[in-house]
Motif scaffolding. Structure first.
Motif, short mmCIF file in Angstrom:
data_model
loop_
_atom_site.label_atom_id
_atom_site.label_comp_id
_atom_site.label_asym_id
_atom_site.label_seq_id
_atom_site.Cartn_x
_atom_site.Cartn_y
_atom_site.Cartn_z
N HIS A 96 3.49 8.97 -2.59
CA HIS A 96 4.44 8.44 -3.58
C HIS A 96 5.42 7.44 -2.96
CE1 HIS A 96 6.26 11.94 -1.71
NE2 HIS A 96 7.43 11.37 -1.94
N VAL A 97 5.29 7.18 -1.66
CA VAL A 97 6.13 6.21 -0.95
C VAL A 97 5.27 4.99 -0.63
CG1 VAL A 97 7.55 5.78 1.10
CG2 VAL A 97 7.52 8.07 0.05
N ALA A 98 5.73 3.82 -1.04
CA ALA A 98 5.02 2.58 -0.79
C ALA A 98 5.43 1.97 0.54
CB ALA A 98 5.31 1.58 -1.91
N ASN B 132 0.83 -1.20 0.00
CA ASN B 132 0.00 0.00 0.00
C ASN B 132 0.87 1.25 0.00
OD1 ASN B 132 0.17 -1.38 2.88
ND2 ASN B 132 0.25 0.83 3.22
N ASN B 133 0.21 2.41 -0.18
CA ASN B 133 0.96 3.65 -0.01
C ASN B 133 1.20 3.84 1.48
OD1 ASN B 133 -2.00 4.07 -0.31
ND2 ASN B 133 -1.53 6.13 0.42
N ALA C 292 6.13 -0.66 -10.54
CA ALA C 292 5.14 -0.65 -11.62
C ALA C 292 4.03 0.36 -11.36
CB ALA C 292 4.56 -2.05 -11.82
N MET C 293 3.72 0.60 -10.10
CA MET C 293 2.66 1.54 -9.74
C MET C 293 3.17 2.98 -9.68
SD MET C 293 -0.10 -0.18 -9.55
CE MET C 293 -1.18 0.98 -8.72
N GLY C 294 4.46 3.18 -9.92
CA GLY C 294 5.00 4.53 -9.98
C GLY C 294 5.46 5.12 -8.65
N PHE C 295 5.56 4.28 -7.61
CA PHE C 295 6.09 4.78 -6.33
C PHE C 295 7.57 5.11 -6.51
CE2 PHE C 295 2.42 2.30 -4.86
CZ PHE C 295 1.86 3.17 -3.94
#
Length: 162
Positions: free
Chosen positions: A77-79, A68-69, A108-111
């Motif tokens: 923007h940090v996972a 999750n974020n 892949a999610m851009g984190f």
């Protein structure tokens, strides 16, 4: 080993080892008496977050991860991620496979990075794995965790860029 999306039907196989790990009180900051319904709500995350399971060729669930974020809004923007491996299947690379999977998902999610907020310093197996996968300890909250066995120990904040 296959890693796939977890379903609500998987919870009955996850719960026994989830409960064992949480009730032991050595690695998670969850309440020791967390019940099955609450646990399911905390672990099986809705989209866009994810929960996955690692299964063997027979379909046996070996472990699970949620990703999750880490924060909302301007910190989204940090996972982050959490992992549980069934103790009956430890030492088979399940934790490593799950961790690598969550890193790739986050990319892949851009984190931009991944952060673990509360890694118990005495959970040496996890700390060693995370370091091998590029995480560093940014800081440690002294006595941030009360271990039923070791007393007050530190909680690491661990980070890696993606």
């Amino acid at each position: 080993m296959l890693i796939r999306e977890a379903t609500v039907d998987d919870w009955s196989a996850i719960w026994p080892f989830f409960h064992e790990i949480v009730a032991a009180g050595e690695t998670f900051t969850y309440p020791l008496d967390l019940d099955q319904e609450e646990g399911r709500g905390w672990w099986l995350l809705p989209a866009p977050n994810r929960t996955v399971v690692a299964v063997d060729d027979d379909g046996t669930i070996l472990g699970t991860a949620k990703m999750n974020n880490n924060q909302m809004g301007n910190g989204s923007h940090v996972a982050s991620a959490s992992y549980m491996v069934d103790p009956a299947h430890s030492g088979r690379g399940v934790g490593r496979a799950l961790c690598e999977y969550t890193i790739e998902w986050a990319r892949a999610m851009g984190f931009r990075s991944m952060q673990f907020n509360a890694v118990v310093e005495t959970n040496e197996t996890a700390v060693r794995l995370y370091r091998r996968l590029g995480f560093e300890v940014l800081g440690t909250v002294p006595e941030g965790f009360c271990s039923p066995v070791k007393g007050y120990v530190g909680l690491h904040i661990m980070y890696r860029a993606l």
